[in-house]
Design a protein around this motif. Structure first.
Motif: not given
Length: 120
Positions: A18-26
């Motif tokens: 989830q953290g990685a997805a949030g980083t990628v999505a900004g």
């Protein structure tokens, strides 16, 4: 393996994703939620590992106690009979000398009462 360890590892992994997805999505909120779940999962994993360790140590302590008792019985097979013999001796003495035994028991009771009273 403790269920906290399993659930914690799954939560930690999900938080990383989830953290990685949030980083990628900004998306800072999604990234923060992922980090929170990651840390919470890691904590839950540690709690599960601690529970496993305590359970293992308790089992080992029980095994050690059993071995110590068995060793004691092997080394001193008559040790268990000593209290029984002492009780038999007192019973025999009480039957043969009931008045003396009663006087001795009364004196012992009196001394215990005095000792308890002094402690207060």
């Amino acid at each position: 393996m403790d269920e906290n360890s399993i659930a914690g590892a799954a939560r930690e992994f999900g938080g990383k994703v989830q953290g990685a997805a949030g980083t990628v999505a900004g998306n800072d909120e999604t990234r923060a939620e992922g980090k929170r779940d990651e840390v919470g999962g890691a904590t839950e994993t540690r709690v599960g590992q601690a529970s496993d360790t305590v359970r293992d140590v308790a089992g080992e302590a029980g095994d050690l106690a059993d071995r110590a008792i068995d060793t004691g019985r092997d080394v001193l097979p008559e040790a268990g009979a000593a209290p029984r013999r002492g009780g038999d001796t007192l019973t025999q003495y009480a039957k043969e000398f009931p008045l003396a035994f009663a006087a001795m028991a009364g004196a012992l009771g009196y001394l215990l009462a005095v000792a308890i009273r002094r402690r207060r």
